[in-house]
Design an enzyme around this catalytic site. Structure first.
Site, PDB file in Angstrom:
ATOM      1  N   TYR A 146      27.903  64.492  90.298  1.00 17.40           N
ATOM      2  CA  TYR A 146      27.766  63.167  90.906  1.00 17.40           C
ATOM      3  C   TYR A 146      26.320  62.847  91.290  1.00 17.40           C
ATOM      4  O   TYR A 146      25.994  61.708  91.598  1.00 17.40           O
ATOM      5  CB  TYR A 146      28.667  63.034  92.137  1.00 17.40           C
ATOM      6  CG  TYR A 146      30.157  63.159  91.848  1.00 17.40           C
ATOM      7  CD1 TYR A 146      30.630  63.193  90.546  1.00 17.40           C
ATOM      8  CD2 TYR A 146      31.087  63.227  92.867  1.00 17.40           C
ATOM      9  CE1 TYR A 146      31.978  63.313  90.276  1.00 17.40           C
ATOM     10  CE2 TYR A 146      32.440  63.341  92.603  1.00 17.40           C
ATOM     11  CZ  TYR A 146      32.885  63.391  91.303  1.00 17.40           C
ATOM     12  OH  TYR A 146      34.221  63.504  91.044  1.00 17.40           O
ATOM     13  N   LYS A 195      34.738  76.850  86.465  1.00 18.43           N
ATOM     14  CA  LYS A 195      35.135  76.800  85.051  1.00 18.43           C
ATOM     15  C   LYS A 195      34.167  77.732  84.326  1.00 18.43           C
ATOM     16  O   LYS A 195      33.422  77.322  83.412  1.00 18.43           O
ATOM     17  CB  LYS A 195      35.047  75.335  84.564  1.00 18.43           C
ATOM     18  CG  LYS A 195      35.644  75.098  83.199  1.00 18.43           C
ATOM     19  CD  LYS A 195      37.155  75.160  83.165  1.00 18.43           C
ATOM     20  CE  LYS A 195      37.685  74.946  81.762  1.00 18.43           C
ATOM     21  NZ  LYS A 195      39.102  75.294  81.589  1.00 18.43           N
ATOM     22  N   ASP A 227      41.448  74.582  86.124  1.00 22.04           N
ATOM     23  CA  ASP A 227      42.709  74.082  85.546  1.00 22.04           C
ATOM     24  C   ASP A 227      43.895  74.874  86.098  1.00 22.04           C
ATOM     25  O   ASP A 227      44.951  74.319  86.421  1.00 22.04           O
ATOM     26  CB  ASP A 227      42.678  74.101  84.011  1.00 22.04           C
ATOM     27  CG  ASP A 227      41.964  75.313  83.439  1.00 22.04           C
ATOM     28  OD1 ASP A 227      41.351  76.086  84.205  1.00 22.04           O
ATOM     29  OD2 ASP A 227      42.022  75.521  82.209  1.00 22.04           O
ATOM     30  N   ASP A 251      36.547  67.115  94.571  1.00 23.65           N
ATOM     31  CA  ASP A 251      36.979  65.728  94.710  1.00 23.65           C
ATOM     32  C   ASP A 251      38.439  65.615  94.266  1.00 23.65           C
ATOM     33  O   ASP A 251      39.307  65.065  94.953  1.00 23.65           O
ATOM     34  CB  ASP A 251      36.071  64.855  93.818  1.00 23.65           C
ATOM     35  CG  ASP A 251      36.296  63.380  94.009  1.00 23.65           C
ATOM     36  OD1 ASP A 251      37.054  63.011  94.920  1.00 23.65           O
ATOM     37  OD2 ASP A 251      35.722  62.591  93.236  1.00 23.65           O
ATOM     38  N   ASP A 255      42.132  65.825  96.850  1.00 22.28           N
ATOM     39  CA  ASP A 255      43.136  64.753  96.832  1.00 22.28           C
ATOM     40  C   ASP A 255      44.511  65.293  96.468  1.00 22.28           C
ATOM     41  O   ASP A 255      45.523  64.890  97.033  1.00 22.28           O
ATOM     42  CB  ASP A 255      42.737  63.650  95.840  1.00 22.28           C
ATOM     43  CG  ASP A 255      41.942  62.550  96.521  1.00 22.28           C
ATOM     44  OD1 ASP A 255      41.430  62.803  97.634  1.00 22.28           O
ATOM     45  OD2 ASP A 255      41.820  61.453  95.951  1.00 22.28           O
TER      46      ASP A 255
END
Ligand code: NAD
Length: 360
Positions: A146, A195, A227, A251, A255
């Protein structure tokens, strides 16, 4: 001891829910012989109305001079409020980004805790929920994808877009230290999510986290691919204590984690940096649709104040007492309208605060 607490009452339901959290802190001060000195700080819409901008230099300095800051949500109705006719850099949310950046808050922590009494709000199956779950997601907030360079360009007649993901070892180390410190106050387990089978930045992440772990021999460390983590959060959330991860993975996962607990009015959060300073706020917004009606659920803000006691003031016993009072009030059947179910006693914002204070 005496602690200086910055208080951002905010917009919408902010002033109502912060008032209840301050009531709780006053009770804690009285019971544990501590002193909290409150300093009001303007942010968001309230600051636009009073000063013409969402965060003044003076307000930022005042926040930085406090031991910790407690904040209600900010912002208004994005379709009707005049604040949203202003240029983007003068809108309420610009103040939120500016205060996080100005205070150097690089870590965001969101607990996911399932209350026995609110199990019905959890979308997971009964056999998966078991005795409930209790973990936190620690998300890096100021680096990664980001914040990297990005561009959209045309190459040989084809439009392409590029975003870059960069992490330095220092950025990784400082949040890893925070996550391990927090694990030491909890069940002493860190799950670092990356990852590393694909990304160089994740391989560096894993290497630095392993180095930091050496200073915390009591904490169990495991690495998990993102994942797999997304699956494990709905397959067996009980396995987690502290999930440590980079900005974009965090992020998404935070959530997902809040969704599995079900109730937005119950979710607290903290934004942290090195040392003990933190900005504590509910995860939800300013709910302008219910502002001023004395119906908002103040529990997320009260639990944010409890996190402030635990992580900024090292007052674990008082934080335990606040958390236990929230549990007890739910057990005793008190509910604000957002978590109301049949046979329970409906209460307003102030009464919910009073019932919690009585139980501390
Ligand atoms: P919201 O979280 O404010 O509200 C979503 C829904 O949940 C609404 O129906 C609301 O009534 C309900 N709700 C939220 N908190 C509640 C509580 N404590 N008790 C009972 N019900 C509650 O999200 P939104 O409507 O998308 O945003 C409203 C404003 O809040 C916008 O201006 C947005 O930018 C801002 N916002 C601020 C923050 C922050 O300050 N950190 C975070 C998210 C949104």
């Amino acid at each position: 001891m005496s602690f200086k607490v910055g208080v951002i009452r905010g917009d919408g339901i902010g002033p109502e829910i912060v008032a209840e959290a301050v009531k709780v802190l006053d009770k804690v001060a009285q019971k544990y012989g501590e002193e909290f000195q409150y300093t009001d700080i303007l942010l968001g819409g309230a600051s636009i109305d009073a000063c013409g901008e969402p965060l003044t230099k003076e307000a930022l300095e005042t926040a930085g001079s406090c031991d910790a800051v407690l904040m209600g949500s900010i912002g208004g109705n994005t379709s009707t409020s005049p604040w949203y006719k202003l240029p983007a850099n003068l809108r309420p949310e610009a103040g939120l980004l500016a205060i996080r950046k100005g205070l150097g808050l690089f870590a965001n922590m969101r607990p996911a805790y399932l209350y026995e009494e609110l199990k019905d709000a959890c979308p997971l199956r009964e056999d998966i929920i078991g005795d409930g779950f209790d973990f936190v997601v620690m998300r890096e907030l100021t680096g990664g994808l980001y914040f990297g360079d990005r561009k959209t360009y045309v190459e040989e007649g084809v439009t392409k877009a590029m975003d870059t993901l960069t992490y330095s070892e220092d950025e990784i180390r400082r949040i890893a230290v925070r996550a391990f410190d927090i694990a030491m106050k909890r069940k002493k387990k860190v799950t670092s999510v990356d990852k590393a089978n694909v990304l160089d930045s994740s391989r560096l992440w894993r290497k630095v986290v392993n180095e930091v772990a050496k200073d915390y021999p009591e904490v169990e460390l495991e690495h998990m691919l993102v994942d797999n983590c997304a699956m494990q959060l709905v397959r067996d959330p009980k396995q987690f204590d502290v999930i440590l991860t980079e900005n974009m993975f965090g992020d998404i996962l935070s959530d997902e984690a809040s969704m599995v607990t079900g109730s937005i009015g119950m979710l607290s959060s903290a934004s942290l940096r090195e040392g003990t300073f933190g900005l504590y706020e509910p995860s939800h917004g300013s709910a302008p649709d219910i502002a001023g009606k004395n119906i908002a659920n103040p529990i997320a803000t009260i639990l944010s104040a409890s996190m402030m006691l635990r992580y900024s003031f090292n007052m674990d016993e008082a934080a335990d007492a606040v958390d236990a009072a929230v549990k007890q009030v739910l057990k005793d059947g008190y509910r604000t309208v957002d978590i109301m179910s049949e046979g329970m006693k409906k209460v307003g914002t102030r009464e919910m605060g009073d019932r919690i204070v009585e139980r501390i």
